[in-house]
Design a protein around this motif. Sequence first.
Motif: not given
Length: 118
Positions: A36, A38, A46, A48, A60, A64, A90, A94
Amino acid sequence: QVQLVESGGGLVQAGGSLRLSCAASGRTFSSYAMGWFRQAPGKEREFVADVNWSGSNTYYVDSVKGRFTISRDNAKKTVYLQMNSLKPEDTAVYYCAAAVTRGSYTYWGQGTQVTVSS
């Protein structure tokens, strides 16, 4: 090859939760690492979180950790991002992505908007 479709984005208040889903097509989903990413307005995309092919190993970004959880269900060809304790920072589009070699993402979804209000 794999096609990816994200869902689950939306508007949530700070402190709230959302769960993003990314459904994949193709017969070899279980062979891909999944990630993932975003992108916030005016910022670069970037990383995630990501997960290896089996779901046994996750990674991660520091911002986050402890709030987001990535998981996958290979039988359903779906990867998830559970997002808790959301913050206004946030807010972003995404994207999920697939990689034959973890870290080298080749296939991308169209993105889903997450907006966190303060």
